[in-house]
Write a protein that holds these residues in place. Structure first.
Motif, PDB file in Angstrom:
ATOM      1  N   ARG A 319      31.616  24.700  41.349  1.00  0.00           N
ATOM      2  CA  ARG A 319      32.586  23.739  41.907  1.00  0.00           C
ATOM      3  C   ARG A 319      33.978  24.356  41.928  1.00  0.00           C
ATOM      4  NH1 ARG A 319      30.784  17.976  40.926  1.00  0.00           N
ATOM      5  NH2 ARG A 319      32.981  17.427  40.925  1.00  0.00           N
ATOM      6  N   TYR A 320      34.337  24.955  40.800  1.00  0.00           N
ATOM      7  CA  TYR A 320      35.666  25.551  40.696  1.00  0.00           C
ATOM      8  C   TYR A 320      35.852  26.620  41.765  1.00  0.00           C
ATOM      9  CZ  TYR A 320      39.742  27.948  38.839  1.00  0.00           C
ATOM     10  OH  TYR A 320      40.977  28.524  38.713  1.00  0.00           O
ATOM     11  N   PHE A 321      34.878  27.485  41.885  1.00  0.00           N
ATOM     12  CA  PHE A 321      34.988  28.587  42.846  1.00  0.00           C
ATOM     13  C   PHE A 321      35.128  28.057  44.278  1.00  0.00           C
ATOM     14  CE2 PHE A 321      33.037  31.567  45.819  1.00  0.00           C
ATOM     15  CZ  PHE A 321      33.933  32.620  45.676  1.00  0.00           C
ATOM     16  N   THR A 341      34.085  36.993  39.076  1.00  0.00           N
ATOM     17  CA  THR A 341      35.428  37.390  38.634  1.00  0.00           C
ATOM     18  C   THR A 341      36.249  36.143  38.285  1.00  0.00           C
ATOM     19  OG1 THR A 341      35.307  39.308  40.051  1.00  0.00           O
ATOM     20  CG2 THR A 341      37.504  38.664  39.332  1.00  0.00           C
ATOM     21  N   ARG A 342      36.209  35.160  39.157  1.00  0.00           N
ATOM     22  CA  ARG A 342      36.916  33.899  38.909  1.00  0.00           C
ATOM     23  C   ARG A 342      36.409  33.234  37.640  1.00  0.00           C
ATOM     24  NH1 ARG A 342      41.522  32.602  40.786  1.00  0.00           N
ATOM     25  NH2 ARG A 342      41.735  32.970  42.981  1.00  0.00           N
ATOM     26  N   TYR A 343      35.100  33.245  37.496  1.00  0.00           N
ATOM     27  CA  TYR A 343      34.492  32.612  36.323  1.00  0.00           C
ATOM     28  C   TYR A 343      35.057  33.239  35.049  1.00  0.00           C
ATOM     29  CZ  TYR A 343      31.079  31.501  32.751  1.00  0.00           C
ATOM     30  OH  TYR A 343      30.493  31.085  31.577  1.00  0.00           O
ATOM     31  N   ASN A 344      35.007  34.569  34.989  1.00  0.00           N
ATOM     32  CA  ASN A 344      35.466  35.235  33.771  1.00  0.00           C
ATOM     33  C   ASN A 344      36.967  35.059  33.558  1.00  0.00           C
ATOM     34  OD1 ASN A 344      33.135  36.186  32.543  1.00  0.00           O
ATOM     35  ND2 ASN A 344      33.081  38.038  33.805  1.00  0.00           N
ATOM     36  N   SER A 345      37.749  35.200  34.636  1.00  0.00           N
ATOM     37  CA  SER A 345      39.197  35.197  34.416  1.00  0.00           C
ATOM     38  C   SER A 345      39.740  33.782  34.234  1.00  0.00           C
ATOM     39  CB  SER A 345      39.908  35.919  35.557  1.00  0.00           C
ATOM     40  OG  SER A 345      39.789  35.142  36.720  1.00  0.00           O
ATOM     41  N   ASP A 346      39.337  32.860  35.086  1.00  0.00           N
ATOM     42  CA  ASP A 346      39.977  31.537  35.027  1.00  0.00           C
ATOM     43  C   ASP A 346      39.275  30.588  34.055  1.00  0.00           C
ATOM     44  OD1 ASP A 346      41.219  32.770  37.126  1.00  0.00           O
ATOM     45  OD2 ASP A 346      41.108  31.060  38.486  1.00  0.00           O
ATOM     46  N   LEU A 347      37.951  30.695  33.999  1.00  0.00           N
ATOM     47  CA  LEU A 347      37.249  29.719  33.160  1.00  0.00           C
ATOM     48  C   LEU A 347      37.009  30.257  31.748  1.00  0.00           C
ATOM     49  CD1 LEU A 347      34.856  28.215  35.864  1.00  0.00           C
ATOM     50  CD2 LEU A 347      37.050  27.370  35.067  1.00  0.00           C
ATOM     51  N   ALA A 348      36.358  31.429  31.636  1.00  0.00           N
ATOM     52  CA  ALA A 348      36.090  31.947  30.288  1.00  0.00           C
ATOM     53  C   ALA A 348      37.398  32.330  29.589  1.00  0.00           C
ATOM     54  CB  ALA A 348      35.146  33.142  30.381  1.00  0.00           C
ATOM     55  N   ASN A 349      38.190  33.184  30.222  1.00  0.00           N
ATOM     56  CA  ASN A 349      39.433  33.637  29.576  1.00  0.00           C
ATOM     57  C   ASN A 349      40.562  32.622  29.695  1.00  0.00           C
ATOM     58  OD1 ASN A 349      38.123  35.955  29.069  1.00  0.00           O
ATOM     59  ND2 ASN A 349      39.198  37.189  30.591  1.00  0.00           N
ATOM     60  N   GLY A 350      40.503  31.757  30.675  1.00  0.00           N
ATOM     61  CA  GLY A 350      41.590  30.805  30.895  1.00  0.00           C
ATOM     62  C   GLY A 350      41.383  29.529  30.102  1.00  0.00           C
ATOM     63  N   LEU A 351      40.788  28.542  30.755  1.00  0.00           N
ATOM     64  CA  LEU A 351      40.632  27.240  30.100  1.00  0.00           C
ATOM     65  C   LEU A 351      39.778  27.316  28.832  1.00  0.00           C
ATOM     66  CD1 LEU A 351      41.059  24.177  30.130  1.00  0.00           C
ATOM     67  CD2 LEU A 351      39.077  23.970  31.632  1.00  0.00           C
TER      68      LEU A 351
END
Ligand code: MSP
Length: 663
Positions: A319-321, A341-351
């Motif tokens: 959904r996020y992507f 890439t988005r998953y790792n940077s924004d979700l895993a490392n971010g939120l």
């Protein structure tokens, strides 16, 4: 008496039943679900409709091919669509099927109204018809191909009922002028206005060449043209002729892909005007998700499926992507690389990281209770101001369906929190009274920021936001939380933290993509018979798959099962690395009868040049599949050694002939 909530009715297109959902369809339905959740958090009484478009020649043909009656075929397909939406956590409030009796009655009623009001007449029509898109193509000549799907058109002449679309040129143009927000985005509005200004031809709305359709009462064999039938589904879903009783009509928003805007922004309002029924408030056309710069379609073999992505990364990641990477309204390229890439940077490392860091520090320093902030420093106040300002911005962007912007704002705040923690270093503060107070202020500030970004991201990340919400000890269910009341400063000190749950575990990009592609391959090419052991192996790496598929000792197989696996001696002719896939090598292998392209997950252990000329054992009767977009037609057998499963290629100590069978 409780205040009556304002109603909001939105729809996705109803999907054709001759295929199953891919990421393009999932996109529209996800967007609808995000809007539904968002509107509910803004206090609306929302109904979202999706469903299945089940009539037409395509279905007739598909059912024939499947050897079952149309009704059985569409029932199965509708079940599959519905089940997938349920599985993905995006079930509709109303799921309308065009074979539902209530829909059939609504279509017949709408036709009657149009006819009674003088907008329907009988005539003959000859035209070039695309049976795949169920549409006559204006201005096409015999022998032309369909401008949309590229497949050959068919010349069709038949007696039809016509709808006087030509009478609606002026009323439509007036309507667009009076309701400038009706067609969105702006580019589509301009496109439609110039189309209507160019003149409207009457439209044939019944067919006699099609059997599988809603009958025109008393006029058999006329059945309704699929678009007259399909568009009406939006109204059937919320009461049909009795729409006033339910109170959701006219729809507030029809979400559609850009390819079907004309049907929704020209034909549909014209039908409704003719019947003197209320016209929807807005039609929003989004762009396409492209794969290798082309629209996805099963016939092109470039579809991306939602389920494998969800299995690997979770629905929230998908959904996020979908919403973050593409500006709503424009086309976007789908890429697994960008997704992970988005998953790792924004979700895993971010939120995810912010939530777990904050909770761990509060657990350690304040016995898992939200601390009470003490005197504020300018940097605390600055962060508070930034977060408070973000609330307004995010809501404004959600209102405009600017999802990417809304998420960008939320993630800017998350990044600001990371920076704040890094510079304030609450973990380095000691236990003196002053340092404890500072720690309390910093952690309260971070937790309050986390609460706000969590509430704002709920429409897009319902599962994960709910987990963070629980972690922050918030009791009101997030889905019922009213965003209008969201303000900085509401996090109550003393609130006990709730259970912490895994949010977004980091993934290795190459591995994740390989697993997603392998699951997608299996879904698209399900094994016909019971799979042989090697064939059922996850083809994540050509080399270790054979080891992974080894049956448990107790699961002995008969020789007949083993005989299903055809292994031959192959000789590697070329070997090269694959850009973007660290673990894979692309090989060409001579198997005696032909040269095969095979991908093998051995790139970290073998230099490509060292493999040329080497003889290896190859499983040659595996169904071909794509790994990282590269076709792999077979599997190289290797031992899997040590805990990390290092692949060691099989070899032969005597001279063997290329193509010799292994038994
Ligand atoms: N049955 C009609 C709609 C009738 S609505 C009264 C139809 N069905 S469809 O299954 O072919 O497509 C449904 C929607 O999916 C369309 O809005 C279409 O644009 C969308 N998508 C199909 N492929 C897509 C992408 N690759 N990307 C984004 N959306 C695309 O048309």
């Amino acid at each position: 008496m409780p205040e009556k909530k304002e109603k909001f009715y939105l729809t996705t297109p109803i999907y054709y039943t001759n295929g199953l959902p891919h990421i393009g369809h999932t996109y529209t339905t996800v967007v609808a679900d995000v809007i539904r959740r968002y509107k509910r958090m803004r206090g609306y009484d929302v109904v979202m409709t999706t469903g299945t478009d089940e009539h037409g020649v395509n279905v007739e043909r598909a059912a024939k091919k499947a050897g079952i009656p149309e009704s059985e075929f569409v029932a199965k397909m509708a079940d599959a669509w519905r089940a997938l939406w349920d599985e993905l956590g995006i079930p509709a409030d109303e799921f309308i099927r065009t074979t539902d009796l209530k829909h059939v009655r609504t279509v017949q009623w709408l036709f009657k109204l149009c006819k009674e009001n003088g907008y329907v007449y009988k005539g003959h029509y000859t035209g070039q018809y695309c049976i795949y898109d169920n549409a006559f193509v204006n201005d096409a000549k015999p022998g032309d191909n369909c401008p949309d799907c590229g497949r050959p058109l068919e010349t069709v002449t038949e007696e039809n009922y016509f709808f006087k679309l030509s009478s609606f040129q002026k009323p439509l143009l007036d309507f667009y002028k009076k309701n400038p927000g009706f067609i969105q985005p702006e580019t589509r509005r301009n496109e439609i206005i110039s189309f209507v200004e160019g003149g409207l031809k009457d439209l044939s709305i019944t067919r006699t060449t099609i059997r599988w359709g809603i009958p025109v009462p008393g006029e058999e064999p006329h059945v309704f043209y699929v678009w007259f039938d399909a568009l009406t589904a939006y109204l059937s879903a919320v009461g049909g002729p009795e729409y006033e009783k339910r109170g959701y009509w006219p729809a507030d928003l029809h979400l559609v892909g850009k390819d079907i805007i004309r049907f929704h922004a020209v034909y549909w309002p014209a039908f409704l005007m003719a019947a003197m029924l209320p016209i929807p408030k807005q039609v929003w056309a989004h762009g396409w998700f492209l794969m290798d710069a082309a629209k996805m379609s099963k016939s092109k073999g470039n579809v991306v499926l939602p389920r494998p992505i969800v299995n690997m990364l979770g629905m929230d990641a998908l959904r996020y992507f979908l919403l973050r990477d593409v500006v709503f309204g424009q086309d976007g390229n789908f890429s697994y690389d960008a997704l992970v890439t988005r998953y790792n940077s924004d979700l895993a490392n971010g939120l995810g990281n912010l939530a777990s860091r904050t909770a761990a520090l509060i657990e350690k320093n304040f016995a898992a209770k939200i601390p009470k902030p003490a005197a504020l420093k300018p940097q605390d106040e600055a962060l508070a101001r930034e977060t408070q300002a973000a609330i307004g911005e995010v809501l404004e962007n959600f209102d405009k369906l600017s999802f990417a912007r809304a998420l960008e704002t939320i993630w800017t705040v998350i990044a600001a929190a990371d920076k704040y923690l890094t510079s304030e270093q609450p973990w380095a503060l000691g236990n003196s009274e002053a340092e404890q107070s500072r720690k309390a202020t910093v952690l309260w500030t971070t937790a309050e920021l986390l609460r706000i970004v969590t509430a704002l991201s709920f429409p897009v990340l319902p599962d994960s936001a709910a987990k963070v919400w629980t972690l922050l000890g918030q009791s009101v269910a997030l889905g019922k939380f009213e965003l209008d009341g969201l303000r900085w400063g509401q996090l109550a000190p003393g609130t006990a933290l709730g259970k912490s749950q895994t949010l977004f575990p980091r993934v290795d990009k190459t591995e994740a993509i390989e697993r997603i592609e392998s699951m997608a391959n299996e879904e698209l090419n399900p094994p016909k018979a019971a799979p042989a052991p090697a064939a059922s192996a996850p083809a994540t790496t050509g080399a270790s798959a054979a080891a992974a598929a080894a049956p448990a000792v107790s699961d002995k197989i008969g020789i007949e099962d083993f005989a299903k696996v055809e292994m031959r001696v192959g000789q590697i002719k070329t070997a090269e690395r694959i850009v973007g896939a660290d673990k894979l090598l692309k090989l060409t292998v001579d198997i005696g009868t032909e040269i095969r392209q095979i991908c093998a997950g051995i790139a970290q252990y073998y230099e490509p040049e060292s493999l040329i000329g080497r003889k290896v054992a190859v499983v040659v009767n595996l169904a071909p599949r794509k790994l990282r977009g590269v076709e792999s037609n077979g599997m190289i057998v290797a031992a899997s050694v040590g805990p990390e499963g290092r692949p060691v290629l099989t070899g032969f100590h005597e001279e063997v002939e290329v193509g010799a069978r292994l038994k």
